[in-house]
Enzyme design. Sequence first.
Site, PDB file in Angstrom:
ATOM      1  CE1 TYR A 117      65.676  32.349  34.617  1.00  0.00           C
ATOM      2  CE2 TYR A 117      66.196  34.609  35.201  1.00  0.00           C
ATOM      3  CZ  TYR A 117      65.942  33.644  34.242  1.00  0.00           C
ATOM      4  OH  TYR A 117      65.950  33.978  32.905  1.00  0.00           O
ATOM      5  NE  ARG A 198      83.792  25.762  43.129  1.00  0.00           N
ATOM      6  CZ  ARG A 198      84.731  26.070  44.022  1.00  0.00           C
ATOM      7  NH1 ARG A 198      85.673  26.915  43.717  1.00  0.00           N
ATOM      8  NH2 ARG A 198      84.721  25.525  45.211  1.00  0.00           N
ATOM      9  CB  SER A 199      81.232  33.198  37.547  1.00  0.00           C
ATOM     10  OG  SER A 199      81.556  34.172  36.623  1.00  0.00           O
ATOM     11  CB  SER A 200      86.366  32.612  35.587  1.00  0.00           C
ATOM     12  OG  SER A 200      87.681  33.025  35.720  1.00  0.00           O
ATOM     13  CE1 TYR A 448      84.158  30.594  26.688  1.00  0.00           C
ATOM     14  CE2 TYR A 448      84.517  31.088  24.374  1.00  0.00           C
ATOM     15  CZ  TYR A 448      83.711  31.122  25.500  1.00  0.00           C
ATOM     16  OH  TYR A 448      82.467  31.670  25.431  1.00  0.00           O
TER      17      TYR A 448
HETATM   18  C1  LIG Z   1      76.907  34.654  26.323  1.00  0.00           C
HETATM   19  C2  LIG Z   1      77.375  34.055  27.595  1.00  0.00           C
HETATM   20  C3  LIG Z   1      78.673  34.327  28.036  1.00  0.00           C
HETATM   21  C4  LIG Z   1      79.129  33.774  29.231  1.00  0.00           C
HETATM   22  N1  LIG Z   1      80.383  34.099  29.669  1.00  0.00           N
HETATM   23  C5  LIG Z   1      80.808  33.661  30.868  1.00  0.00           C
HETATM   24  C6  LIG Z   1      82.075  34.045  31.384  1.00  0.00           C
HETATM   25  O1  LIG Z   1      82.832  34.798  30.747  1.00  0.00           O
HETATM   26  N2  LIG Z   1      82.431  33.588  32.609  1.00  0.00           N
HETATM   27  C7  LIG Z   1      81.605  32.792  33.343  1.00  0.00           C
HETATM   28  O2  LIG Z   1      81.956  32.441  34.460  1.00  0.00           O
HETATM   29  N3  LIG Z   1      80.423  32.380  32.865  1.00  0.00           N
HETATM   30  C8  LIG Z   1      79.990  32.804  31.675  1.00  0.00           C
HETATM   31  N4  LIG Z   1      78.760  32.418  31.194  1.00  0.00           N
HETATM   32  C9  LIG Z   1      77.935  31.506  31.989  1.00  0.00           C
HETATM   33  C10 LIG Z   1      77.006  32.227  33.000  1.00  0.00           C
HETATM   34  O3  LIG Z   1      76.909  33.585  32.680  1.00  0.00           O
HETATM   35  C11 LIG Z   1      77.547  32.044  34.398  1.00  0.00           C
HETATM   36  O4  LIG Z   1      77.343  30.712  34.793  1.00  0.00           O
HETATM   37  C12 LIG Z   1      76.918  32.994  35.432  1.00  0.00           C
HETATM   38  O5  LIG Z   1      77.655  32.903  36.620  1.00  0.00           O
HETATM   39  C13 LIG Z   1      75.467  32.696  35.725  1.00  0.00           C
HETATM   40  O6  LIG Z   1      74.936  33.783  36.449  1.00  0.00           O
HETATM   41  P1  LIG Z   1      73.365  34.095  36.464  1.00  0.00           P
HETATM   42  O7  LIG Z   1      73.132  35.181  37.436  1.00  0.00           O
HETATM   43  O8  LIG Z   1      72.882  34.308  35.093  1.00  0.00           O
HETATM   44  O9  LIG Z   1      72.818  32.729  37.065  1.00  0.00           O
HETATM   45  P2  LIG Z   1      71.626  31.821  36.531  1.00  0.00           P
HETATM   46  O10 LIG Z   1      71.925  31.380  35.156  1.00  0.00           O
HETATM   47  O11 LIG Z   1      70.347  32.488  36.783  1.00  0.00           O
HETATM   48  O12 LIG Z   1      71.771  30.579  37.519  1.00  0.00           O
HETATM   49  C14 LIG Z   1      72.874  29.737  37.485  1.00  0.00           C
HETATM   50  C15 LIG Z   1      72.842  28.823  38.717  1.00  0.00           C
HETATM   51  O13 LIG Z   1      73.052  29.610  39.869  1.00  0.00           O
HETATM   52  C16 LIG Z   1      71.965  29.473  40.786  1.00  0.00           C
HETATM   53  N5  LIG Z   1      71.714  30.778  41.400  1.00  0.00           N
HETATM   54  C17 LIG Z   1      71.531  31.967  40.798  1.00  0.00           C
HETATM   55  N6  LIG Z   1      71.324  32.922  41.706  1.00  0.00           N
HETATM   56  C18 LIG Z   1      71.368  32.321  42.923  1.00  0.00           C
HETATM   57  C19 LIG Z   1      71.212  32.771  44.261  1.00  0.00           C
HETATM   58  N7  LIG Z   1      70.975  34.043  44.559  1.00  0.00           N
HETATM   59  N8  LIG Z   1      71.311  31.853  45.261  1.00  0.00           N
HETATM   60  C20 LIG Z   1      71.566  30.554  44.988  1.00  0.00           C
HETATM   61  N9  LIG Z   1      71.715  30.071  43.758  1.00  0.00           N
HETATM   62  C21 LIG Z   1      71.622  30.949  42.726  1.00  0.00           C
HETATM   63  C22 LIG Z   1      70.797  29.006  39.927  1.00  0.00           C
HETATM   64  O14 LIG Z   1      69.859  28.286  40.677  1.00  0.00           O
HETATM   65  C23 LIG Z   1      71.494  28.137  38.910  1.00  0.00           C
HETATM   66  O15 LIG Z   1      71.696  26.861  39.435  1.00  0.00           O
HETATM   67  C24 LIG Z   1      78.285  32.929  29.995  1.00  0.00           C
HETATM   68  C25 LIG Z   1      76.990  32.680  29.545  1.00  0.00           C
HETATM   69  C26 LIG Z   1      76.547  33.231  28.367  1.00  0.00           C
HETATM   70  C27 LIG Z   1      75.146  32.960  27.913  1.00  0.00           C
END
Ligand SMILES: Cc1cc2nc3c(=O)[nH]c(=O)nc-3n(C[C@H](O)[C@H](O)[C@H](O)COP(=O)(O)OP(=O)(O)OC[C@H]3O[C@@H](n4cnc5c(N)ncnc54)[C@H](O)[C@@H]3O)c2cc1C
Length: 560
Positions: A117, A198-200, A448
């Site tokens: 998480y 694979r965030s952006s 988007y």
């Molecule tokens: C309001 C909002 C705006 C958003 N805008 C964007 C955006 O602009 N661009 C974008 O790319 N995404 C966006 N997202 C989606 C989200 O923020 C991304 O998917 C982000 O990369 C998730 O990061 P997190 O640390 O919160 O991961 P989590 O939500 O905690 O986990 C996501 C996944 O990653 C895994 N994970 C987390 N940490 C690790 C670790 N250390 N090792 C292995 N696996 C792990 C988890 O098990 C899970 O499967 C947005 C979400 C919201 C709610």
Amino acid sequence: MQRWNSWGEAGHDYPLPEHALHYLADLIGPGYPLEEVLLETVSTKVAESRLANHSLVNKDPEVRVCYARGHSFADWLAKKSGQIEMVPDGVAFPESRDDILQLLEWAEQMDCNLIPYGGGTSVVGHINPQAGARPTLTVSMSRLSQLLALDKESLLATFGAGTTGPQVEAQLQAHGFTLGHFPQSFEYSTLGGWVATRSSGQQSLGYGRIETLFAGGRLETFQGSYYLRPFPAESAGPDLKECVLGSEGRLGILSEVIVNISRLPRFEAFYGLFFPDWQAGIAACQQALQQRIPLSMLRLSAPEETETFLRLSDKQNAIRWLEKLLVMRGAKAGRCQLLVGVSGEKAQCHHAWKQLRRISRFYGGVNTGQLIGQQWQRHRYRNPYLRETLWQAGYGVDTVETATQWLHIDSLRQAMEQALRSALHDDAEQVHVFTHISHCYAQGASLYTTFVFRLGETYDITLARWQKLKAAVMQAIVTHGGTVSHHHGVGVDHRTFLPSTKDEQQLKAISALCQHFDPNARLCAHNLLPPNFDILLTTTGPTASDDLSHVLKDTTDVVA
Ligand SMILES: Cc1cc2nc3c(=O)[nH]c(=O)nc-3n(C[C@H](O)[C@H](O)[C@H](O)COP(=O)(O)OP(=O)(O)OC[C@H]3O[C@@H](n4cnc5c(N)ncnc54)[C@H](O)[C@@H]3O)c2cc1C
């Protein structure tokens, strides 16, 4: 303190002006809010933890509830209604790599599942525990949030994988560097989460997606610890880093992440342009990308989004002046706003902006200078807060994203918007839909799309409305040439649609990879692959001759 059932810090509110709510009511009808359940009430109903005690594990019901769901619309409904089917049996807070290795060993002993998480900002069900015989242990990475090493010469920084956006930037900027990764979830999402999904970020055009920024790190798995070395480039066979990207917690837990960093730009500016229509805006973006003009952001709003932003603005006097100017210069109904970012050396930025203006003039673009860009920059993380504002006014808001080639951009956008607008016809409900292009490439772009609808009289009705909307738009995406996701990932919510993006052989290869690292399917086994795909391979063994067509048929039936 962070809100447990919504976005943001408690007390940080962004009210909408009266006229904005009237505008929405005129479009889709008045909203009626739903009553919310308190955290204390939900916590008293949580089932007893099935885990033994462990010094790293917290079994407090309130903590378990707070880590139970992410930020999809369905997650919000679950939290706000208190109908959270599954909460983790415990939440671990490791402080070192050794702690993580200890937890992996303990998970085998306890026969439990693990969910890494990060910030919990997933919008596709990644971090939600699933029902089953095994207990679930959620592993919060929040205590691994330090800058561990900084190689100023090679521009490499090593962080604990739980470092959030603001923590990354604060620690780097103190030394004159930046990562430049600014997703809209920046405030809470983490390095590990970015890599795993694979965030952006908003300025990916300049700094690159996380794939470009991710240089290496350490992955702790059931097969041992892996060090992914940060070579600038190599020709040494397939690269495990590529597999870790987008692995959605299925291969292991990233304890450390090494990233490629940049020197802080000496100059940065955001400008606003308006094009007479969508086609002109698209053509300008395409030209800019294909001519390789070094910009850090291009964000083109379609006409409905442009109009919505102008209508919702709390600076209506300024908007009236702007509208007069735009009409005078030929950008009337159907106009599209383009936000342009430049970052770097001043001369280089000025030159890039000049080149873009030249293209823009050719397509009838109206330059409105930096005012709109500055406003956007000031409020760049505000939209998620507006989800709560609108919720309180009785409206649901959600977004979907995809990517496709330039050739399909227009038809895909129309299909997505049409699918959403008509999804609630049977319920006699209107849906307000608007789109922008958020990330551009020479070959295409990501779309988007935001949709706003009225909450139902009950949580169940609201959930049913959202499910119809989500199914309709996903269907439109996969049948009109879009990928299941450009940056939110697959998780649970998109996995059924994955066969439209990856064929059977690719799914088998991914499944085999997951089984190699996690033979007992303990790590986020719900994510990524279509339902039942892993189960079938586990029972029959992943051989190349497996006939998975019936599983894939089940899943493509949903798609077709
Ligand atoms: C309001 C909002 C705006 C958003 N805008 C964007 C955006 O602009 N661009 C974008 O790319 N995404 C966006 N997202 C989606 C989200 O923020 C991304 O998917 C982000 O990369 C998730 O990061 P997190 O640390 O919160 O991961 P989590 O939500 O905690 O986990 C996501 C996944 O990653 C895994 N994970 C987390 N940490 C690790 C670790 N250390 N090792 C292995 N696996 C792990 C988890 O098990 C899970 O499967 C947005 C979400 C919201 C709610």
